[in-house]
Design an enzyme around this catalytic site. Structure first.
Site, PDB file in Angstrom:
ATOM      1  NE  ARG A 230      -4.280  -1.422   0.264  1.00 48.86           N
ATOM      2  CZ  ARG A 230      -4.499  -2.387  -0.634  1.00 48.86           C
ATOM      3  NH1 ARG A 230      -3.637  -2.625  -1.608  1.00 48.86           N
ATOM      4  NH2 ARG A 230      -5.599  -3.120  -0.553  1.00 48.86           N
TER       5      ARG A 230
ATOM      6  CG  HIS B 264      -3.641  -0.282  -6.739  1.00 50.69           C
ATOM      7  ND1 HIS B 264      -3.935   0.274  -5.517  1.00 50.69           N
ATOM      8  CD2 HIS B 264      -3.708  -1.621  -6.554  1.00 50.69           C
ATOM      9  CE1 HIS B 264      -4.200  -0.685  -4.641  1.00 50.69           C
ATOM     10  NE2 HIS B 264      -4.060  -1.855  -5.252  1.00 50.69           N
TER      11      HIS B 264
HETATM   12  C1  GLV Z   1      -5.485  -4.756  -4.122  1.00 52.08           C
HETATM   13  O1  GLV Z   1      -4.725  -3.915  -3.776  1.00 52.08           O
HETATM   14  C2  GLV Z   1      -6.207  -5.606  -3.220  1.00 52.08           C
HETATM   15  O2  GLV Z   1      -6.111  -5.412  -2.005  1.00 52.08           O
HETATM   16  O3  GLV Z   1      -6.926  -6.505  -3.689  1.00 52.08           O
END
Ligand code: GLV
Length: 300
Positions: free
Chosen positions: A215, A263
């Site tokens: 994260r 991401h």
């Molecule tokens: C992606 O970051 C997830 O937590 O699935």
């Protein structure tokens, strides 16, 4: 069984999940948030992808909150999340496999200087660097959950010497001193927030690299920028950020030592994840133990 399906999903994504979940669990009736609000007592479970805070309030019959995301940090930040209701995170081998591929690409690219060559191409520079073998590049994987273990196994099978660390598994410092690449796959909890900061970076040998697949809030950006600018860290591959999408003015976009991903290191694939969610909903229906439960006090 009536199941609320909601979260950060546009109409097309909702429809994709609806189709996959309906196929996996034909007996269920899937409701969006407005439908659930019309008959809140009938909602037995919720399948959610980072729903807006407050979405799961006022559903007295709720017996399970099944996340479609592996990381549940954003869900747990919602103070209105019903307290007594079991919460399950997404654990899908297909997602772990995707994560292992991303980690392999990043580590391999660092081993073989492929990010350096990409930057050299932008500069029109023809220059070869000495080639390192996988056995010369020591990798430390932070986090040994589903993803961390899958990544460690994949990298080890590729010939990289891999060590894994988990927060309850002893001292980190000695491992850092012997790591050429750190891959972060820790869950985001109050204990791990900001862990990728100056003290950790300074404990790494000069020329080490960071791959952050956890994260954004694991990182203290200013500290990372300082060690990249000084050359103490040679490169950072970053998939996750404090603010997403990464703001246009953020220094990472143009930083020659940073590779940015949107991401996307491991997306949840409806084709496989729907079956995982459905299995837990069936367990709820049949009164059997639920899988992949989050311990809220632990944060994952
Ligand atoms: C992606 O970051 C997830 O937590 O699935």
């Amino acid at each position: 069984m009536k199941v609320l399906l909601c979260g950060e999903l546009d109409a097309a994504e909702w429809a994709t999940w609806h189709a996959a979940l309906s196929a996996a669990l034909p007996g269920a009736e899937w409701l969006d948030l407005p439908q659930a609000r019309r008959d809140p007592a009938a909602v037995r479970a919720a399948v959610v992808a980072n729903p807006p805070p407050g979405s799961l309030q006022g559903l007295p019959g709720l017996g399970l909150i099944q996340s479609l995301w592996a990381g549940v940090d954003r869900l747990l930040q919602d103070d209105t999340l019903p307290q007594g209701v079991p919460l399950a995170r997404m654990v899908d081998p297909a997602m772990s496999a995707a994560m292992a591929e991303t980690a392999l690409w990043a580590v391999l690219s660092l081993q073989r200087d492929f990010y350096v060559y990409a930057e050299q191409q932008r500069q029109g520079l023809w220059r070869a660097w000495p080639q390192r073998s996988a056995a010369d590049v020591r990798v430390l994987v932070l986090g040994q959950g589903e993803m961390g273990r899958a990544v460690s196994a994949r990298l080890a099978s590729q010939g990289f010497p891999v060590k894994g660390w988990r927060r309850d598994g002893g001292a980190l410092e000695p491992l850092l001193a012997r790591a050429d690449i750190v891959v972060n796959l820790l869950p985001l909890t109050p204990q791990t927030r900001g862990i990728l900061a100056a003290p950790l970076f300074k404990a790494l040998p000069p020329g080490a690299a960071l791959v952050n697949l956890g994260r954004g809030a694991h990182v203290v950006d200013a500290d990372l920028q300082a060690v990249l600018d000084s050359g103490h860290l040679r490169h950072a591959v970053l998939d996750v950020f404090h603010t997403e999408p990464l703001p246009a003015a953020h220094p990472w976009w143009g930083h020659p030592r940073v590779t940015v991903l949107p991401h996307t290191a491991a997306q949840t694939d409806p084709r496989t994840a729907a079956a995982v969610a459905a299995a837990n909903l069936v367990a709820l229906q049949e009164g059997r133990p639920l899988s992949h439960r989050v311990e809220r006090s632990r944060g994952y």
